[in-house]
Design a protein around this motif. Structure first.
Motif, short mmCIF file in Angstrom:
data_model
loop_
_atom_site.label_atom_id
_atom_site.label_comp_id
_atom_site.label_asym_id
_atom_site.label_seq_id
_atom_site.Cartn_x
_atom_site.Cartn_y
_atom_site.Cartn_z
N PRO A 266 11.28 33.43 43.78
CA PRO A 266 10.58 33.47 45.07
C PRO A 266 9.55 34.59 45.13
O PRO A 266 9.68 35.61 44.45
CB PRO A 266 11.71 33.72 46.08
N VAL A 267 8.53 34.40 45.94
CA VAL A 267 7.47 35.40 46.08
C VAL A 267 8.01 36.72 46.60
O VAL A 267 7.44 37.78 46.36
CB VAL A 267 6.35 34.86 47.00
N GLU A 268 9.15 36.67 47.32
CA GLU A 268 9.74 37.90 47.86
C GLU A 268 10.42 38.75 46.79
O GLU A 268 10.81 39.89 47.07
CB GLU A 268 10.76 37.56 48.94
N THR A 269 10.56 38.23 45.58
CA THR A 269 11.18 38.99 44.51
C THR A 269 10.35 40.23 44.21
O THR A 269 9.15 40.12 43.94
CB THR A 269 11.30 38.14 43.23
N PRO A 270 10.94 41.42 44.26
CA PRO A 270 10.15 42.64 44.12
C PRO A 270 9.78 42.98 42.67
O PRO A 270 10.54 42.73 41.74
CB PRO A 270 11.07 43.72 44.70
N VAL A 271 8.60 43.54 42.53
CA VAL A 271 8.17 44.17 41.29
C VAL A 271 8.03 45.66 41.60
O VAL A 271 7.29 46.04 42.51
CB VAL A 271 6.82 43.61 40.78
N GLN A 272 8.76 46.48 40.90
CA GLN A 272 8.74 47.92 41.16
C GLN A 272 7.92 48.63 40.09
O GLN A 272 8.07 48.37 38.89
CB GLN A 272 10.16 48.48 41.19
N LEU A 273 7.06 49.54 40.52
CA LEU A 273 6.17 50.27 39.63
C LEU A 273 6.38 51.77 39.79
O LEU A 273 6.62 52.26 40.89
CB LEU A 273 4.70 49.94 39.92
N GLU A 274 6.25 52.48 38.70
CA GLU A 274 6.37 53.94 38.74
C GLU A 274 5.45 54.54 37.69
O GLU A 274 5.37 54.05 36.56
CB GLU A 274 7.82 54.34 38.45
N ILE A 275 4.72 55.59 38.08
CA ILE A 275 3.85 56.32 37.15
C ILE A 275 4.20 57.79 37.22
O ILE A 275 4.32 58.36 38.30
CB ILE A 275 2.36 56.11 37.48
N MET A 276 4.38 58.40 36.07
CA MET A 276 4.62 59.83 35.97
C MET A 276 3.49 60.45 35.17
O MET A 276 3.17 59.98 34.07
CB MET A 276 5.97 60.10 35.31
N VAL A 277 2.91 61.50 35.71
CA VAL A 277 1.81 62.19 35.06
C VAL A 277 2.30 63.57 34.65
O VAL A 277 2.78 64.34 35.48
CB VAL A 277 0.59 62.33 35.99
N CYS A 278 2.22 63.88 33.36
CA CYS A 278 2.54 65.20 32.85
C CYS A 278 1.27 65.80 32.27
O CYS A 278 0.23 65.14 32.22
CB CYS A 278 3.61 65.11 31.76
N ASN A 279 1.35 67.04 31.83
CA ASN A 279 0.19 67.65 31.17
C ASN A 279 0.02 67.02 29.79
O ASN A 279 0.75 67.32 28.86
CB ASN A 279 0.39 69.17 31.04
N GLY A 280 -0.95 66.13 29.69
CA GLY A 280 -1.22 65.47 28.42
C GLY A 280 -0.47 64.18 28.19
O GLY A 280 -0.46 63.65 27.08
N ARG A 281 0.17 63.62 29.22
CA ARG A 281 0.93 62.38 29.04
C ARG A 281 0.99 61.57 30.32
O ARG A 281 1.17 62.13 31.40
CB ARG A 281 2.34 62.71 28.55
N LEU A 282 0.83 60.26 30.18
CA LEU A 282 1.00 59.32 31.28
C LEU A 282 2.13 58.36 30.92
O LEU A 282 2.21 57.88 29.78
CB LEU A 282 -0.28 58.51 31.51
N GLU A 283 3.00 58.08 31.88
CA GLU A 283 4.08 57.13 31.65
C GLU A 283 4.10 56.08 32.76
O GLU A 283 3.95 56.42 33.94
CB GLU A 283 5.43 57.85 31.62
N LEU A 284 4.26 54.84 32.36
CA LEU A 284 4.31 53.72 33.31
C LEU A 284 5.62 52.98 33.12
O LEU A 284 6.05 52.71 32.00
CB LEU A 284 3.14 52.76 33.06
N LYS A 285 6.28 52.64 34.25
CA LYS A 285 7.46 51.78 34.23
C LYS A 285 7.23 50.62 35.18
O LYS A 285 6.79 50.83 36.31
CB LYS A 285 8.71 52.56 34.64
N VAL A 286 7.52 49.42 34.71
CA VAL A 286 7.42 48.21 35.53
C VAL A 286 8.76 47.50 35.46
O VAL A 286 9.18 47.06 34.38
CB VAL A 286 6.30 47.27 35.03
N TRP A 287 9.45 47.41 36.60
CA TRP A 287 10.74 46.73 36.65
C TRP A 287 10.56 45.31 37.17
O TRP A 287 9.87 45.09 38.18
CB TRP A 287 11.71 47.45 37.59
N ASP A 288 11.17 44.34 36.49
CA ASP A 288 11.17 42.96 36.96
C ASP A 288 12.59 42.44 37.04
O ASP A 288 13.51 43.05 36.49
CB ASP A 288 10.29 42.07 36.07
N CYS A 289 12.78 41.32 37.71
CA CYS A 289 14.11 40.73 37.92
C CYS A 289 14.31 39.44 37.14
O CYS A 289 15.19 38.65 37.44
CB CYS A 289 14.34 40.46 39.41
N GLY A 290 13.48 39.21 36.14
CA GLY A 290 13.56 37.98 35.39
C GLY A 290 14.60 38.02 34.28
O GLY A 290 15.26 39.04 34.06
#
Length: 216
Positions: A144-168
């Motif tokens: 369903p369209v109501e199913t959430p997609v969760q995103l998170e970004i962490m920025v450090c000195n010299g590093r970027l991190e991305l997390k994408v959570w899905d329910c599939g």
């Protein structure tokens, strides 16, 4: 602007694109039954002039100090110390809707004033768009369209991190990546072509939504 998930291109090109952009890329099953796409991108911090020997010594000293105190801290103290090392930490939750990409890109814009090189900024923004659209189209294809997609970004000195959570449903990410790369004559996409000045504007300008929908 594309309004239908089915209009996106097939073939795993988004997976290949994220693979080329990232320094590290993984897709794992979490304890709560979700999947987490994790992407890390490192970059040289502007103005950093310390020698490699000093840098290595500093990192080693910091690691030893961290290990010596870690066991004596409770979970809350550990998490607090980890988060203190981040320059910025942002999160967002949206529905399974391709049009929510506009919200995702606007959310990413709050990091525009950080000292991130333009090339790294643009490529990470592209990886974020691909990570989200892949979750919508593939992981949540029959949900369903109501199913959430969760995103998170962490920025450090010299590093970027991305997390994408899905329910599939979980799938063998490494096997799929190998299959996708093997099916293509070229081992990866030509990011040198994408780096052309007309395709990579300086911040804070945001690319049009249609420029991000290049992969599936």
């Amino acid at each position: 602007m594309l309004n239908s998930i089915d209009q996106l291109a097939e073939g795993g090109r988004g997976l290949k694109l994220m693979w080329q952009i990232a320094d590290e890329l993984s897709y794992t099953r979490t304890l709560d039954g979700r999947n987490c796409l994790w992407l890390r991108k490192s970059y040289e911090v502007e103005g950093r002039e310390r020698s490699q020997n000093i840098k290595k010594a500093s990192l080693l000293d910091g690691l030893m100090k961290f290990l010596n105190t870690w066991d004596w801290q409770n979970k809350t103290q550990q998490e607090q110390e980890l988060h203190e090392s981040y320059v910025q930490h942002i999160s967002l939750q949206v529905n399974t809707d391709l049009n929510a990409l506009t919200i995702v890109l606007e959310w990413f814009e709050q990091l525009k004033n950080l000292s991130i090189p333009n090339e790294v900024w643009w490529k990470f923004q592209l990886a974020l768009a691909e990570g989200f659209t892949n979750a919508v189209r593939h992981a949540h294809k029959n949900l369903p369209v109501e199913t959430p997609v969760q995103l998170e970004i962490m920025v450090c000195n010299g590093r970027l991190e991305l997390k994408v959570w899905d329910c599939g449903p979980y799938f063998d990410f490494d096997a799929k990546l190998k299959e996708t790369l093997a099916a293509d004559r070229k081992p990866c996409l030509d990011l040198e072509v994408l780096d052309h000045a007309c395709l990579m504007p300086s911040r804070p300008k945001t690319l049009e939504l249609s420029q991000f929908i290049i992969a599936g």
